[in-house]
Design an enzyme around this catalytic site. Structure first.
Site, PDB file in Angstrom:
ATOM      1  N   GLN A   1      37.741  37.961  28.395  1.00  0.00           N
ATOM      2  CA  GLN A   1      37.298  39.268  27.930  1.00  0.00           C
ATOM      3  C   GLN A   1      37.815  39.522  26.516  1.00  0.00           C
ATOM      4  OE1 GLN A   1      38.453  42.385  30.597  1.00  0.00           O
ATOM      5  NE2 GLN A   1      37.968  44.030  29.171  1.00  0.00           N
TER       6      GLN A   1
ATOM      7  N   CYS B   1      35.424  44.504  31.568  1.00  0.00           N
ATOM      8  CA  CYS B   1      35.882  43.559  32.599  1.00  0.00           C
ATOM      9  C   CYS B   1      34.893  43.511  33.754  1.00  0.00           C
ATOM     10  CB  CYS B   1      37.276  43.944  33.093  1.00  0.00           C
ATOM     11  SG  CYS B   1      37.369  45.565  33.895  1.00  0.00           S
TER      12      CYS B   1
ATOM     13  N   HIS C   1      40.698  47.588  37.294  1.00  0.00           N
ATOM     14  CA  HIS C   1      40.288  46.326  36.669  1.00  0.00           C
ATOM     15  C   HIS C   1      39.444  45.545  37.674  1.00  0.00           C
ATOM     16  CE1 HIS C   1      40.658  43.212  33.671  1.00  0.00           C
ATOM     17  NE2 HIS C   1      41.178  42.349  34.535  1.00  0.00           N
TER      18      HIS C   1
ATOM     19  N   ASN D   1      41.012  36.974  37.436  1.00  0.00           N
ATOM     20  CA  ASN D   1      41.154  38.058  36.473  1.00  0.00           C
ATOM     21  C   ASN D   1      40.355  37.695  35.217  1.00  0.00           C
ATOM     22  OD1 ASN D   1      42.011  39.874  34.505  1.00  0.00           O
ATOM     23  ND2 ASN D   1      44.110  39.916  35.243  1.00  0.00           N
TER      24      ASN D   1
ATOM     25  N   TRP E   1      40.674  38.482  32.309  1.00  0.00           N
ATOM     26  CA  TRP E   1      41.506  38.254  31.131  1.00  0.00           C
ATOM     27  C   TRP E   1      41.923  36.791  30.996  1.00  0.00           C
ATOM     28  CZ3 TRP E   1      45.237  42.979  32.055  1.00  0.00           C
ATOM     29  CH2 TRP E   1      44.551  44.161  31.736  1.00  0.00           C
TER      30      TRP E   1
END
Length: 640
Positions: A72, A78, A246, A278, A280
């Site tokens: 991201q 997200c 998230h 995740n 990220w």
């Protein structure tokens, strides 16, 4: 069928660029701040660069496609990146979203700086064309990017999605369920794990795992999150390593064998586990069964390899399903609706209805009545009737409003709060309801792009009323209904029987009567054991309504309603009770008459218990058995 977005044909545009020896520049999504921001530039100087200006050897894919490719960027999207992570694990799905992917790979000789991607939007697949100019700051991509600096599928896919949403900033904040639907054409079911109480109910938890496993095994996409209760909670990291507010992508669901060697294969107990990522690309769960935890010693090396267990901070991690339920609050299951008759799995029959909420000063023409709280206008909304033709059927209903992100600049980009009610109606209803009937379910009202309801319904006829929460709001919507057998769904558009040139000669209805057959008692059996398979027929002025057959009972609960538009209000209504008898030696079915009653629908009548009589009524004797009947409504035309 795939429709070109804004009429842009990928093959035509690419051929023109190749013939001209130029690289494509998209006039509909230019390399300017207009394509980045809804209002003002809040990043600073942005330079648009083509992949060839960012690396020496660009590719669409490097070593294939993987959920690990995605990272991201500076957008709060997200939800979109998590959906992309799920998509990357499904070859059949991403190859539809990224069509002709081998043909779209870099080819120095024929490269034209143009790509295209497909998204399911409001009932159809749309092909979106983009150029390859990407926004950068200080020579680095500022939005979604790959782990490999020469891989660009994720950045280009994000640009195509930003284009149909109006700009990149329109992706800042959103719903993973919407992206999953756009990638698949499926239906997304959002589940509140706290409200349904899975944590404290082992049986419910086990059933949920089976449902999640089934969706995953049948190619569906899954996402989850931990709800943030305040602005300060957004993206707050918990002690367990998880992040609030998230979106996480679910990348695997399975049962894991514990133990080593052959002994593991003879154990009946398996651990239910789920793997997440995740967006990220870092920050993982650090509890039991995290990457380097001691628990993995209970699992054989071959089992770990089968599961793809890695020990690195790549954002992907495993946890038990019990820990998942204990920590996560929201779950999104995006099902691929199987409509193939050649499949071994359950198939669904689909009914698709396009509709609109539109205001009108004339009440009978108004179609923007708001929810049931607005009693005077609720039934002015669009109404859709459908049949459940099995004794019991699981029905999936999805209501979706048209995407509004592209109008954020005009201040109209927020979703409306939408929902729907389901009413059970008369078996023969073909005209619009003007009086509310038996509500048997409905969705929540939420300002989401779509709302979903799974419900078990008994055999009968139903009306769905899709609405906005507030009256007077206008929008387009898409209603999808999935049943086990065709539901004959159609919109109810007429308020009453139409007047024709024959109405003056044959008469026009002046009265509407709704008859509700509730139950019967003491019906004489037709079989040797005294058991019967009864059903009821309501007859009025040449029209009839027949209930389903009730098996093996002398005391059936019919719950059968019919509505009749009557020209001869004083003529009695005939109700016949019959039984279905099987003549085995002749190998055919026949109907046997049990009894008949006549009913005069007088205003004020509500419920009567009537004795069945011989059809010819020659002996004026009551037959065994009684029938409970209600005159629910007996009123003037257009009031029902």
């Amino acid at each position: 069928m795939v429709v070109p977005y804004e009429g842009q044909s990928f093959s035509t545009l690419r051929r023109q660029c190749q013939q001209n020896g130029s690289l494509f520049e998209d006039p509909l999504f230019p390399a300017t701040d207009q394509s980045l921001f809804c209002q003002d530039n809040h990043i600073g100087r942005v330079t648009w660069k083509r992949p060839k200006q960012l690396c020496s050897n660009p590719h669409l894919f490097v070593n294939g496609i993987s959920a690990h490719d995605l990272h991201q960027g500076q957008l709060g999207n997200c939800w979109f990146v998590a959906a992309c992570s799920s998509l990357a694990s499904r070859d059949a799905l991403w190859q539809k979203v990224i069509p002709d992917w081998t043909d779209q790979e870099w080819d120095e000789k024929n490269y034209a700086g143009i790509f295209h991607f497909c998204f399911w939007r409001f009932g159809e697949w749309v092909d979106v064309v983009i150029d390859d100019r990407l926004p950068t700051v200080n020579g680095e991509l500022i939005y979604c990017h790959s782990s490999d600096n020469n891989e660009f599928w994720s950045a280009l896919l994000e640009k195509a999605y930003a284009k149909i949403c109006g700009c990149y900033e329109a992706l800042d904040g959103g719903n993973t369920a919407d992206a999953l639907v756009d990638f698949t054409g499926g239906v997304s079911e959002t589940m509140d794990l706290m409200e349904i109480g899975f944590k404290d109910d082992e049986e419910k938890c086990n059933k949920l795992f089976e449902r999640v496993l089934k969706v995953y095994n049948r190619g569906g996409l899954i996402s989850c999150s931990i709800r943030a209760t305040s602005a300060a909670d957004m993206e707050a990291r918990l002690a367990c390593g998880l992040v609030k507010g998230h979106a996480y992508a679910v990348t695997d669901v399975c049962r894991v064998r514990l133990g080593h060697g052959l002994l593991a294969y003879f154990k009946s107990d398996k651990l239910t586990m789920i793997r997440m990522r995740n967006p990220w690309g870092q920050r993982e769960w650090n509890g039991p069964w995290s990457d380097s935890s001691e628990e993995w010693k209970k699992v054989s090396q071959s089992e770990r390899e089968r599961m793809g267990v890695t020990v690195q901070d790549d954002g992907e991690f495993w946890m038990t399903f019990d820990d998942f339920i204990a920590n996560f609050t929201d779950l999104i299951l995006c099902r691929l609706i199987n409509k193939s008759y050649l499949s071994f799995h359950k198939t669904w029959e689909e009914a698709v209805m396009h509709g609109s909420w539109r205001r009108h000063n004339e009440p009978l023409l108004n179609r923007a009545g708001g929810c049931v709280n607005n009693s005077s206008s609720f039934l002015q909304n669009p109404q859709y009737a459908f049949h459940v033709k099995k004794p019991k059927d699981e029905v999936l209903i999805c209501l979706q409003q048209k995407e509004r992100r592209a109008t954020l600049r005009e201040g109209r980009g927020q979703n409306l709060a939408i929902g729907f009610d389901i009413h059970r109606v008369e078996l023969n209803r073909i005209y619009r309801m003007h009086v509310t009937q038996q509500k048997i379910g409905g969705s929540v009202y939420i300002n989401s792009r779509s709302v979903f309801k799974r419900i078990n319904l008994a055999e009968g006829r139903y009306v769905i009323i899709p609405t906005t929460f507030d009256p007077g709001l206008e929008a387009d919507f898409l209603l999808r209904i999935y049943t086990d057998v065709p539901s004959s769904c159609k919109e109810l558009t007429l308020d009453e029987p139409p007047q024709t040139c024959w109405s003056g000669l044959c008469g026009y209805p002046c009265m509407v009567t709704q008859v509700h057959i509730l139950s019967a008692n003491g019906l004489s059996g037709q079989d040797s054991d005294g058991v019967s398979d009864p059903y009821v027929i309501i007859r009025c002025e040449g029209e009839k309504v027949c209930s389903p057959v009730h098996k093996n009972t002398q005391n059936p609960v019919f719950d059968t309603k019919g509505v009749f538009y009557r020209k001869k209000a004083n003529k009695p209504i005939s109700i016949e009770v019959c039984v279905c008898v099987c003549i085995y030696n002749h190998n055919f079915l026949m109907d046997s008459f049990l009894g008949q009653v006549t009913l005069t629908a007088e205003p004020g009548d509500f419920q009567q218990t009537l004795h069945l009589r011989d059809k010819d009524d020659r002996h004026d004797n009551d037959l065994p058995g009684t029938l409970s009947v209600a005159i629910v409504t007996n009123t003037v035309l257009t009031n029902i």
